[in-house]
Enzyme design. Structure first.
Site, PDB file in Angstrom:
ATOM      1  N   LYS A  24     -11.464  -1.279   2.085  1.00 20.91           N
ATOM      2  CA  LYS A  24     -10.102  -1.534   1.610  1.00 20.91           C
ATOM      3  C   LYS A  24      -9.098  -1.541   2.762  1.00 20.91           C
ATOM      4  CE  LYS A  24     -10.990   0.387  -3.000  1.00 20.91           C
ATOM      5  NZ  LYS A  24     -12.349   0.934  -2.761  1.00 20.91           N
ATOM      6  N   ARG A  25      -9.473  -2.166   3.866  1.00 18.30           N
ATOM      7  CA  ARG A  25      -8.602  -2.230   5.031  1.00 18.30           C
ATOM      8  C   ARG A  25      -7.353  -3.076   4.737  1.00 18.30           C
ATOM      9  NH1 ARG A  25     -11.100   1.854   6.736  1.00 18.30           N
ATOM     10  NH2 ARG A  25     -12.467   1.747   8.550  1.00 18.30           N
TER      11      ARG A  25
END
Length: 289
Positions: A108-109
């Site tokens: 979930k960068r």
């Protein structure tokens, strides 16, 4: 030590697009199940191994590999245990021993510019993930560095499974953010985009499917979070009767305790895989009746 035939098989796979590899995995496994790997030492059985995180996950992987279309390690669990090297070793193990199964690294960068480029390098070059989850709320600038890897999947958060997501994702009512995210993914797809769409909102999942008829969906929320398998397949299958990667983590990997944990995980995975097959086949038979 990996055998030369296994290495050649993996090399052939990575020359395909991410969508190609995912379609092949669906065909090979006849399964929509993805097992999430969220290791916590306080929930693992006691062991004498000096690499308990790796060994726990490896046993889960080997016990369930012929039941799944993908694995999804969650990077935070490895980092919290100071086990990033175990994550690298685990992904390498999956690629070498189970070369047809994509690894979706749940990270979930979210960033832009040079920093986003470094995150993409971390996920795709350091860890060698086949795909990675990214957060789209800085716009396409934050996604483009991942999409620049043509053979890797960019898995964009679209409609998440947590209740509080609605305050942002469902607004404005006439053109909600989650549908605009879907539109952005469709517009930029090069056989490498995928959407995260939670199982806990099946009607909205159906709306996303209308806007993104050909993109694969990663669907969390089945299992411990209570998402309904039948509803997911009724609303989420694509026009080919596929298109879903349905993740279950805790309900599989912590299905049992002690020395029998891997066997218990396999049994839980079989039950979920079979439930998904029944749900899929029911939708397919209705569509053809």
């Amino acid at each position: 030590m990996v055998s030369p035939p296994a290495q050649r098989a993996y090399n052939a796979l990575v020359s395909q697009t991410f969508h190609d590899r995912l379609r092949q995995s669906w065909r090979n496994s006849d399964s929509a199940l993805c097992v999430g790997l969220d290791p916590r030492r306080d929930r693992m059985p006691a062991t004498q191994s000096d690499r308990p995180v790796f060994e726990f996950c490896r046993e889960i992987v080997d016990a369930t590999a012929n039941l799944v279309c993908a694995f999804k390690p969650q990077i935070a669990y490895f980092a919290a245990e100071r086990a990033e090297s175990d994550l690298e070793a685990l992904i390498a193990h999956i690629h070498r021993e189970h070369p047809g199964i994509p690894v979706i690294l749940d990270a979930k960068r979210n960033d832009i510019g040079a920093t986003a480029e470094q995150y993409a390098r971390e996920l795709f070059e350091r860890y060698d993930a086949d795909a990675a989850t990214v957060n789209p709320y800085l716009g396409w600038d934050s996604i483009a560095p991942y999409a620049a890897y043509p053979d890797r999947g960019t898995v964009i958060l679209c409609l998440t499974s947590n209740p509080d997501s609605a305050w942002l994702q469902d607004y404005p009512e006439d053109d909600p953010a989650y549908l605009r995210v879907a539109d952005m993914a469709v517009a930029n797809d090069r056989d490498n985009m995928m959407l995260v769409v939670g199982a806990t909102y099946p009607e909205q999942l159906g709306r996303v499917r209308v806007r993104a008829p050909r993109l694969p969906f990663l669907v969390p929320g089945v299992g411990a979070q209570g998402g309904d398998v039948d509803a997911v397949f009724a609303h989420g299958l694509d026009e080919t009767g596929a298109g879903l990667v349905v993740n279950a983590s805790r309900s599989v990997i912590y299905a049992g305790e002690g020395d029998g944990f891997a066997k218990a995980a396999r049994n839980a995975a079989i039950q979920l895989r079979d439930a998904m097959r029944r749900a899929r086949d029911a939708v397919r038979s209705t569509a053809h009746s």
